[in-house]
Design an enzyme around this catalytic site. Structure first.
Site, PDB file in Angstrom:
ATOM      1  N   ASP A 150       0.827  -1.197   0.000  1.00  0.00           N
ATOM      2  CA  ASP A 150       0.000   0.000   0.000  1.00  0.00           C
ATOM      3  C   ASP A 150       0.865   1.251   0.000  1.00  0.00           C
ATOM      4  O   ASP A 150       1.971   1.245  -0.547  1.00  0.00           O
ATOM      5  CB  ASP A 150      -0.956  -0.029   1.202  1.00  0.00           C
ATOM      6  CG  ASP A 150      -2.291   0.612   0.891  1.00  0.00           C
ATOM      7  OD1 ASP A 150      -2.356   1.853   0.859  1.00  0.00           O
ATOM      8  OD2 ASP A 150      -3.277  -0.117   0.668  1.00  0.00           O
ATOM      9  N   HIS A 216      -3.973   6.118   3.274  1.00  0.00           N
ATOM     10  CA  HIS A 216      -4.653   4.899   2.836  1.00  0.00           C
ATOM     11  C   HIS A 216      -4.028   3.660   3.470  1.00  0.00           C
ATOM     12  O   HIS A 216      -4.735   2.783   3.999  1.00  0.00           O
ATOM     13  CB  HIS A 216      -4.596   4.831   1.316  1.00  0.00           C
ATOM     14  CG  HIS A 216      -5.437   3.773   0.693  1.00  0.00           C
ATOM     15  ND1 HIS A 216      -5.002   2.482   0.519  1.00  0.00           N
ATOM     16  CD2 HIS A 216      -6.693   3.819   0.171  1.00  0.00           C
ATOM     17  CE1 HIS A 216      -5.952   1.778  -0.082  1.00  0.00           C
ATOM     18  NE2 HIS A 216      -6.985   2.565  -0.308  1.00  0.00           N
ATOM     19  N   SER A 553     -11.296  -0.936  -1.008  1.00  0.00           N
ATOM     20  CA  SER A 553     -10.046  -0.829  -0.251  1.00  0.00           C
ATOM     21  C   SER A 553     -10.274  -1.099   1.223  1.00  0.00           C
ATOM     22  O   SER A 553      -9.415  -1.664   1.908  1.00  0.00           O
ATOM     23  CB  SER A 553      -9.455   0.578  -0.388  1.00  0.00           C
ATOM     24  OG  SER A 553      -8.723   0.741  -1.561  1.00  0.00           O
TER      25      SER A 553
END
Length: 773
Positions: A150, A216, A553
């Site tokens: 990520d 994220h 996600s």
């Protein structure tokens, strides 16, 4: 990407586009040529092959490149698989593609990100009582390691403290890469590894670190394995205890995404290192866009995940956010556990109060400073149109359509049905024109809550918008107010499939059902950056350490955490056994005991949710599992058109005697031992037979499973045998399913869905099936 949430504007979904570089003829021009040429990935199959010629092929091709320019090399893959990424000219790439041992050569793609009460809600969804949770799941630490590919991690977040955790597992071979803002002390017994991969085109731009600058990666990491943190919220909303799916598991971050996106060369390097480091589960909340889906042999995620699964690692991937259109699911290789997104039973309500005191339910996150009484002028957008705007543009609050003199100090009602402009864009237009607030009626994205900070804005459904139209047309001086957001729990119905969640059928093969399962991915609260660099901070507040996001996600790490729990409970299980346990224990009903629905309210199908919504306890003891073997996957490669020579280069464990089946029809993919079934050639006049094999992993060696079939109208489904009798010496049994149309049916009326359930009274093992013409 359909995540209509301004949070996600800076987190687009990790997708594919080609951007790349080249080698030089003259040593004096090498650096300049590298900056102008493309990066290509050269994939050469399995690593550490017992076949010396394959090892020599890798060395020979790589040396050919290095002799031309040693700075051309970007990545070298040698642990989990073989190959490299390098600056090559188009001619060099085409030449290398013809060399012995080369499976494929392709431009380095840029993928994008498929951007908490969720775990508590899932526990309420559990159907049966399991004897006990695994010992490791009840303790403060386990040896299960989740690798996250990520944007990096914010190690100081409370979700990653290691209090009470045991020492790092001795088998761990990973590292904590140092940089100017990240050192070995940032790793601990929770975050046991952190790597980063520099973008070959970006230079030294601050991305050369494992530290998250996006948020994220921190969000998904804490969702998968964050420890319990009490009394957290998003500026007072969603208050409670934040906890990941497997709080006792360890985390290893592989920062494959920079501010320029997520390069395929970095993703493959992350896979290669993770395989060697010793992770048990890999979680990828990223992928290609559905419109730019690569071929299997040029898909970094499909390639890397194949070799990871072959080494015993469960790979969990987001299904993508291009829904609700059909055939949008990505990451659809059969060895990947592909996850769709659903809602939980929490809503963020910002209601509209009309001048007649009627309350209309709205959905948004705002911190409205307006009074709770309807004392503010309320107008329709079309009544504030500029002289040059059309009535339609003004009614829908399009750019340059609103007259500021007519909007100033008023709440504006904007119509968004069948419109391409987002709620966020319209709120900006109203705010810029001097409006006091905005109400947006929309048929898009009702489940995804949007954030407006201190600006009073909310969204309402077309059904709830009807009385607003009536009120505006019934009085000469309409008034209203917008209430600040409150969290509402035990909301019904839930779960609901998120409108953005990518849908099947799969495009890689219509005879494999994708997505595999669904999990919470709408309005998920999880850890965030601690540097205060956030544009969403309400006036007068300090930046929140937790944030609400939506997307597949967010769904993906829920399943990654669950897979880690299953692995902790059953350490010898294969990735396919763990996948089977999660799929066959999924449910298809909501908290109203009705069938799962889509965001629109219509009944959902396996194309939307796969086998169903995950449960948290049943996968630990599923009763039976479907083992999808390496031979199944190799046969799959045969069925989609790869030749046996290429397949033997790709697989580390392929037997020397392996040959592709004689019948290479893609319909034969239905016979791969997958936990779900798709038959794509069911026609009148004959039956289609599909076989499956299950292994008893329950507590009782001697047990009998009986079958129950839920078949669609006009279809005959016969099981042979109808009962499976397991003994101590017969732990693995096979059965055949025969599908045929009834005598009155000549063809299917569209795609049809059903299920097969095996039960021994203690365990219930369900497999969905899909039938097409």
């Amino acid at each position: 990407m359909k995540e209509n949430n301004n949070y996600l504007a800076s987190l687009p979904l990790l997708f594919c586009c080609c951007v790349l570089l080249c080698l030089a003829e003259s040593s004096a021009d090498n650096d300049n040529n590298n900056n102008n040429n493309e990066v290509y990935i050269v994939y050469m199959g399995a690593a550490n092959s017992t076949n010396a010629s394959l090892r020599n092929d890798h060395a020979r091709v790589l040396n050919l490149v290095l002799r031309r320019n040693e700075k051309a090399l970007v990545q070298n893959y040698k642990h989990g698989f073989s190959g490299f990424a390098a600056h090559l000219s188009k001619e060099e790439a085409e030449s290398i593609a013809q060399k012995p041992g080369v499976v494929s050569v392709f431009p380095d793609p840029i993928l994008k990100l498929h951007t908490t009460r969720s775990w508590e809600f899932l526990k309420y969804q559990t159907q049966v009582k399991i004897d006990s949770l695994p010992t490791a799941a009840n303790s403060q630490s386990s040896d299960t390691i989740i690798g996250i590919l990520d944007t990096g991690i914010w190690p100081e977040a409370e979700s990653f403290v290691d209090t009470g955790m045991d020492p790092v597992p001795s088998r761990w071979k990973g590292t904590c890469m140092k940089s100017t803002d990240f050192n070995s002390s940032n790793c601990n017994r929770k975050i046991i590894g952190a790597r980063y991969y520099a973008d070959p085109n970006a230079g030294n731009d601050g991305d050369n670190t494992a530290r998250d600058s996006n948020g994220h990666g921190t969000h998904v990491s804490s969702t998968a394995a964050g420890v319990n943190v009490a009394n957290v919220s998003f500026y007072g909303l969603a208050e409670g205890t934040a906890v990941g799916g497997s709080p006792q598991s360890r985390l290893a971050m592989y920062r494959v995404c920079t501010n320029f996106g997520c390069r395929g060369s970095a993703i493959l390097a992350g896979f290669d290192d993770a395989i060697n480091d010793g992770v048990d589960v890999l979680s990828l909340s990223l992928g290609s866009p559905s419109v730019l889906r690569p071929d299997l042999t040029s898909d970094p995620i499909a390639i890397g995940s194949f070799h990871a699964v072959e080494r015993g690692i469960v790979v969990v991937c987001a299904a993508g956010n291009d829904g609700p259109s059909s055939k949008t699911v990505v990451n659809d290789a059969p060895w990947i556990l592909t996850v769709a997104a659903t809602t939980i039973d929490r809503e963020f309500e910002s209601n509209l109060v009309l001048g007649d005191n009627k309350v209309v339910q709205g959905n948004a996150i705002n911190f409205s400073p307006l009074s709770k009484t309807p004392d503010f002028p309320f107008i329709n957008g079309e009544s504030a149109k500029t002289s040059s705007a059309t009535v339609s543009d003004a009614r829908q609050c399009h750019p340059n359509a609103l007259d500021g003199t007519k909007v100033k100090g008023k709440i504006v009602f904007c119509d968004g049905q069948n419109d391409t402009y987002s709620t966020t864009e319209k709120a900006f237009q109203v705010s810029q024109a001097g409006g006091l607030g905005m109400v947006h009626v929309t048929d898009q994205g009702g489940s995804v809550t949007q954030f407006f900070g201190n600006f009073p804005a909310t969204t309402v459904s077309p059904k709830d918008g009807a009385p607003i139209f009536q009120y505006l047309n019934s009085t000469s001086k309409p008034m209203a107010t917008i209430l600040p957001t409150v969290s509402v729990i035990k909301y019904k119905p839930a779960p609901v499939v998120g409108y953005f969640s990518a849908r099947g059928p799969a495009t890689l093969s219509s005879n494999i059902l994708k997505p595999d399962v669904a999990a919470p991915g709408v309005n998920i609260l999880a850890a965030w950056l601690g540097n205060g660099a956030d544009d969403d901070v309400p006036q007068g507040q300090k930046p929140s350490a937790y944030k609400v996001l939506s997307g597949t996600s967010m769904a993906c790490p829920h399943v990654s955490g669950l897979a880690a729990n299953v692995k902790s409970r059953n350490p010898t299980w294969t990735p396919s056994a763990i996948k089977s346990a999660i799929m066959t224990s999924a449910i298809q009903n909501n908290n109203m005991k009705a069938l799962l629905t889509m965001d629109s309210g219509s009944v959902a199908t396996p194309y939307d949710y796969g086998a169903g919504e995950i449960t948290t306890s049943e996968p630990l003891q599923p009763g039976l599992v479907y083992e999808t073997t390496t031979i199944d996957y190799l046969n799959f490669l045969c069925y989609i058109g790869l030749n046996v020579t290429t397949i033997k280069i790709i697989s580390k464990t392929v037997p020397e005697s392996f040959n592709c089946p004689k019948d290479l029809s893609p319909y034969q993919i239905s016979n791969i031992n997958y936990p779900s079934i798709v038959v794509s050639n069911l026609k009148g006049g004959g039956a289609v037979n599909v076989s499956r094999t299950v292994t008893n992993v329950g507590e009782d060696d001697e047990t009998t499973y009986s079958s129950v079939v839920d078949a669609p109208s006009g279809v005959n489904v016969k099981l042979i045998p109808e009962k499976l009798e397991f003994t101590e010496s017969s732990k693995t049994l096979s059965y055949q399913v025969s599908f045929s149309l009834s005598s009155s049916s000549k063809s299917l009326n569209g795609d049809q869905f059903g299920s097969i359930t095996w039960s021994d009274g203690k365990y219930s093992v369900q497999s969905p099936f899909v039938l097409t013409n």
